[in-house]
Design a protein around this motif. Sequence first.
Motif, PDB file in Angstrom:
ATOM      1  N   LYS A  48       0.851  -1.195   0.000  1.00  0.00           N
ATOM      2  CA  LYS A  48       0.000   0.000   0.000  1.00  0.00           C
ATOM      3  C   LYS A  48       0.883   1.239   0.000  1.00  0.00           C
ATOM      4  O   LYS A  48       1.931   1.276   0.637  1.00  0.00           O
ATOM      5  N   ALA A  49       0.464   2.269  -0.714  1.00  0.00           N
ATOM      6  CA  ALA A  49       1.210   3.529  -0.724  1.00  0.00           C
ATOM      7  C   ALA A  49       1.256   4.091   0.690  1.00  0.00           C
ATOM      8  O   ALA A  49       0.264   4.051   1.428  1.00  0.00           O
ATOM      9  N   VAL A  50       2.415   4.601   1.058  1.00  0.00           N
ATOM     10  CA  VAL A  50       2.634   5.114   2.407  1.00  0.00           C
ATOM     11  C   VAL A  50       2.324   6.608   2.439  1.00  0.00           C
ATOM     12  O   VAL A  50       2.697   7.350   1.529  1.00  0.00           O
ATOM     13  N   ARG A  51       1.645   7.033   3.517  1.00  0.00           N
ATOM     14  CA  ARG A  51       1.353   8.459   3.722  1.00  0.00           C
ATOM     15  C   ARG A  51       1.952   8.902   5.049  1.00  0.00           C
ATOM     16  O   ARG A  51       2.103   8.094   5.966  1.00  0.00           O
ATOM     17  N   ARG A  52       2.257  10.190   5.127  1.00  0.00           N
ATOM     18  CA  ARG A  52       2.774  10.751   6.373  1.00  0.00           C
ATOM     19  C   ARG A  52       1.745  10.530   7.477  1.00  0.00           C
ATOM     20  O   ARG A  52       0.555  10.667   7.288  1.00  0.00           O
ATOM     21  N   GLN A  54       1.109   7.657   8.944  1.00  0.00           N
ATOM     22  CA  GLN A  54       0.740   6.246   9.052  1.00  0.00           C
ATOM     23  C   GLN A  54       1.796   5.477   9.836  1.00  0.00           C
ATOM     24  O   GLN A  54       2.975   5.828   9.825  1.00  0.00           O
ATOM     25  N   ARG A  84       6.237   5.327  12.949  1.00  0.00           N
ATOM     26  CA  ARG A  84       5.310   6.229  12.272  1.00  0.00           C
ATOM     27  C   ARG A  84       6.071   7.024  11.209  1.00  0.00           C
ATOM     28  O   ARG A  84       7.180   7.487  11.464  1.00  0.00           O
ATOM     29  N   LEU A  88       7.871  12.184   3.960  1.00  0.00           N
ATOM     30  CA  LEU A  88       7.974  11.451   2.691  1.00  0.00           C
ATOM     31  C   LEU A  88       8.937  12.163   1.752  1.00  0.00           C
ATOM     32  O   LEU A  88       9.302  13.325   1.990  1.00  0.00           O
ATOM     33  N   GLU A  91       9.367  16.153   1.112  1.00  0.00           N
ATOM     34  CA  GLU A  91       8.889  16.920   2.263  1.00  0.00           C
ATOM     35  C   GLU A  91      10.063  17.359   3.133  1.00  0.00           C
ATOM     36  O   GLU A  91      11.135  16.749   3.100  1.00  0.00           O
ATOM     37  N   VAL A 135       1.763  -1.155   5.589  1.00  0.00           N
ATOM     38  CA  VAL A 135       1.085  -0.175   6.430  1.00  0.00           C
ATOM     39  C   VAL A 135       0.190  -0.918   7.428  1.00  0.00           C
ATOM     40  O   VAL A 135      -0.510  -1.856   7.053  1.00  0.00           O
TER      41      VAL A 135
END
Length: 144
Positions: A48-52, A54, A84, A88, A91, A135
């Motif tokens: 899964k794409a990682v997001r800030r 997560q 956590r 990314l 950023e 994730v």
Amino acid sequence: MPVIAVFAALLVVVVFLARRRLAVVTVRGESMVPALRPGDRLLVLRGKAVRRGQIVVLEAIGPGMRWREGPLPEVAATDWVVKRVAALPGEPVPPECPGLPSTVPPGTLVVLGDGEVSADSRLWGLVPADRVLGVVLRTLVSTS
């Protein structure tokens, strides 16, 4: 073909696909307290794409591997760590990670533990994004 045979075949396919996409990981250590506690079992989605923000599971630093210069704790290459995502690629690097570039380079992440004491990007530096297993979707069993 009997309905039971079709159902059984379908169940085998679903289980096979789920095992490729899902993993269960047990939290060890207190670096993610209060969000997670030692012994919590986590359901992890691979790919899964990682997001800030997560929580992710990533491959630990193994013997002889370095992400940053300096002494690092010894961790078996097969261990996983839970952290956590703090930043990314593209950023700004959080201020609690001095000595890193001002912006996160492509292919890397900044990860931090939620707890007061945590081995994370403050110690390791930038983490290669390809070290992420997946994730965290949810806690399956909580010790709290």
